[in-house]
Design an enzyme around this catalytic site. Structure first.
Site, PDB file in Angstrom:
ATOM      1  N   GLY A   1      -0.938 -22.903  27.469  1.00 33.46           N
ATOM      2  CA  GLY A   1      -0.987 -21.498  27.100  1.00 33.46           C
ATOM      3  C   GLY A   1      -2.281 -20.823  27.525  1.00 33.46           C
ATOM      4  O   GLY A   1      -2.277 -19.680  27.993  1.00 33.46           O
TER       5      GLY A   1
ATOM      6  N   GLN B   1       3.285 -18.877  20.353  1.00 41.06           N
ATOM      7  CA  GLN B   1       3.810 -19.226  19.019  1.00 41.06           C
ATOM      8  C   GLN B   1       5.282 -18.845  18.861  1.00 41.06           C
ATOM      9  O   GLN B   1       5.918 -19.242  17.886  1.00 41.06           O
ATOM     10  CB  GLN B   1       2.995 -18.509  17.932  1.00 41.06           C
TER      11      GLN B   1
ATOM     12  N   CYS C   1      -8.829 -23.729  16.866  1.00 37.64           N
ATOM     13  CA  CYS C   1      -9.926 -23.487  17.793  1.00 37.64           C
ATOM     14  C   CYS C   1     -11.163 -23.023  17.058  1.00 37.64           C
ATOM     15  O   CYS C   1     -12.278 -23.222  17.518  1.00 37.64           O
ATOM     16  CB  CYS C   1      -9.537 -22.430  18.814  1.00 37.64           C
TER      17      CYS C   1
HETATM   18  C1  LIG Z   1      -2.007 -22.687  21.040  1.00 37.83           C
HETATM   19  C2  LIG Z   1      -2.114 -21.289  21.504  1.00 37.83           C
HETATM   20  C3  LIG Z   1      -2.664 -20.982  22.765  1.00 37.83           C
HETATM   21  C4  LIG Z   1      -3.260 -22.040  23.663  1.00 37.83           C
HETATM   22  O1  LIG Z   1      -2.283 -22.871  24.208  1.00 37.83           O
HETATM   23  P1  LIG Z   1      -2.765 -24.270  24.864  1.00 37.83           P
HETATM   24  O2  LIG Z   1      -1.524 -24.806  25.491  1.00 37.83           O
HETATM   25  O3  LIG Z   1      -3.238 -25.102  23.728  1.00 37.83           O
HETATM   26  O4  LIG Z   1      -3.811 -23.943  25.859  1.00 37.83           O
HETATM   27  C5  LIG Z   1      -2.696 -19.664  23.164  1.00 37.83           C
HETATM   28  N1  LIG Z   1      -2.208 -18.695  22.386  1.00 37.83           N
HETATM   29  C6  LIG Z   1      -1.671 -18.926  21.174  1.00 37.83           C
HETATM   30  C7  LIG Z   1      -1.124 -17.806  20.377  1.00 37.83           C
HETATM   31  C8  LIG Z   1      -1.608 -20.237  20.697  1.00 37.83           C
HETATM   32  O5  LIG Z   1      -1.089 -20.479  19.500  1.00 37.83           O
END
Ligand SMILES: *Cc1c(COP(=O)(O)O)cnc(C)c1O
Length: 396
Positions: free
Chosen positions: A71, A180, A325
């Site tokens: 993401g 999400q 995070c």
């Molecule tokens: C987890 C998350 C991300 C990051 O995704 P990764 O695959 O862990 O890099 C970005 N945006 C939202 C809303 C998330 O919940």
């Protein structure tokens, strides 16, 4: 003792079906998709088959799907692509909102340092933005609107289709971080008028380190990683074949059981919300209805979120106080501050994000354990003592 994993917004468990789909590509079918001989071609076919299946799940065309490492990469690439297009047209104004994931917020900060202007939509107490506000804020030089589909901390679902309609009408690119939402709530990039969409496999029972970016036909993606010609030259590097195959399987399964899981989780979520609301001086964060079926987020006055998490861990519950995070840092959540929670209250937050296999018995255990935890922590909290003695005003 019971052990409950209630942090599915941070990551989910790989589904056995996704693992089974991946295994051949980690073992005998190990070819490089760029190789012309049989082993390579079989790997390439698997990647292209996954692309088709992922595309179908969000009503996109296969060529509109680019596989990424997750993401965060998809968010970076989407935003930097829109910025590059804007720069060429002399448009350097971007609109977002204050509750975005840091993958979006930090990318926007970097663009501000390059001379872009970023404005943030007004945020309301329920955590939901308004399309009317967006319409007011769009300028002639706006090159991008980026608003997440669903919030990772408080679970609020944004009016994506209305935002998409405003952007389409005004000729502005619309990106949504749907990490999400994908696999959890219905999404349709056509009907929702989305131009760029980010998703991540590990949030819907796929493997970590794999995600995708949907890019509407006609938008030229800006590569972040240069090198070989993989992903039509938009994302160099040998494909994560097993990850991509696992993601497609996990997504198809998530979409197939979305309605059923959504109904079940919504009932459990509301049971939890009712139970936790009985705790005095507590409050639900985010909208009670425009909300992911799995998300419960509360503030409890007079306690520290960190102590609450440690107590819960000791009593069999894996939960979070905000996003994975920011935990580990002492700053309160930017999301809770943006919806108007004062610092002190924002520190005492708890996010429970349920998995599809959650039960009523587990929900009741969660309610009881959180109640005990809050009582216990308040019993020696100086802030709580001052509140009780009338030396401080209750906020909640
Ligand atoms: C987890 C998350 C991300 C990051 O995704 P990764 O695959 O862990 O890099 C970005 N945006 C939202 C809303 C998330 O919940």
């Amino acid at each position: 003792m019971m052990r409950i994993y209630a942090d599915n917004a941070a990551t989910t468990k790989l589904s056995p079906a996704a693992l089974a789909a991946m295994t051949p590509y980690l073992t005998e079918c190990f070819g490089n998709p760029s190789s012309l001989y049989g082993e390579g071609q079989r790997a390439k076919e698997a990647v292209e088959d996954a692309r088709m299946r992922v595309a179908r799940c969000i009503h996109a065309a296969p060529r509109e799907i680019t596989f990424t490492s997750g993401g965060s990469e998809a968010d970076n690439q989407a935003i930097l692509t829109a910025a590059a297009i804007g720069r060429k047209a002399g448009k350097r104004h971007i609109i977002s909102d204050p509750v975005e994931h840091h993958a979006v917020l930090h990318t926007l900060k970097a663009l501000e340092e390059e001379g872009f202007t970023v404005e943030y939509l007004p945020m309301y107490e329920n955590g939901v933005v308004k399309a009317e506000d967006l319409d007011q804020m769009i300028r002639d030089d706006t090159c991008l609107v980026t608003v997440m589909t669903a919030n990772n901390e408080i679970g609020t679902i944004q009016p994506v289709r209305e935002l998409g309609a405003v952007c389409r009408m005004r000729g502005v690119l619309f990106h949504t971080d749907a990490v999400q939402a994908v696999g959890h709530v219905p999404l349709d990039v056509e009907a929702d008028m989305i131009d760029l969409l980010s998703a991540s496999a590990h949030k819907f029972h796929g493997p970590k380190g794999t995600g995708f970016l949907f890019t509407r036909t006609g938008i030229r993606l800006e590569p972040l990683i240069r090198g070989g010609a993989q992903e039509r030259g938009k994302r160099a590097g040998t494909e994560n074949v097993a990850g991509i195959v696992g993601m497609a399987k996990a997504l198809e399964d998530a979409v197939a059981s979305m309605d059923e899981n959504g109904k079940k989780l919504t009932a459990l979520r509301d049971r939890l919300i009712r139970g936790l609301s009985e705790i005095p001086h507590s409050a639900l964060n985010g909208d009670p209805e425009k909300r992911l079926p799995s998300n419960v987020n509360f503030c409890f006055e007079g306690i520290e979120g960190e102590s609450l998490l440690l107590y819960l861990d000791d009593h069999g519950v894996a939960a979070s106080s905000g996003s994975a995070c920011t935990s580990g840092s002492l700053d309160p959540s930017h999301v809770l501050l943006a919806i108007g929670r004062p610092h002190d209250v924002a520190h005492g937050s708890l996010r429970l994000s349920l998995g599809e296999d959650a039960t009523e018995e587990e929900a009741d255990y969660l309610i009881e354990t959180v109640k005990e935890a809050v009582n216990y922590l308040r019993s020696f909290s100086p802030v709580w003592r001052d509140l009780q003695a009338g030396k401080r005003m209750y906020i909640l």
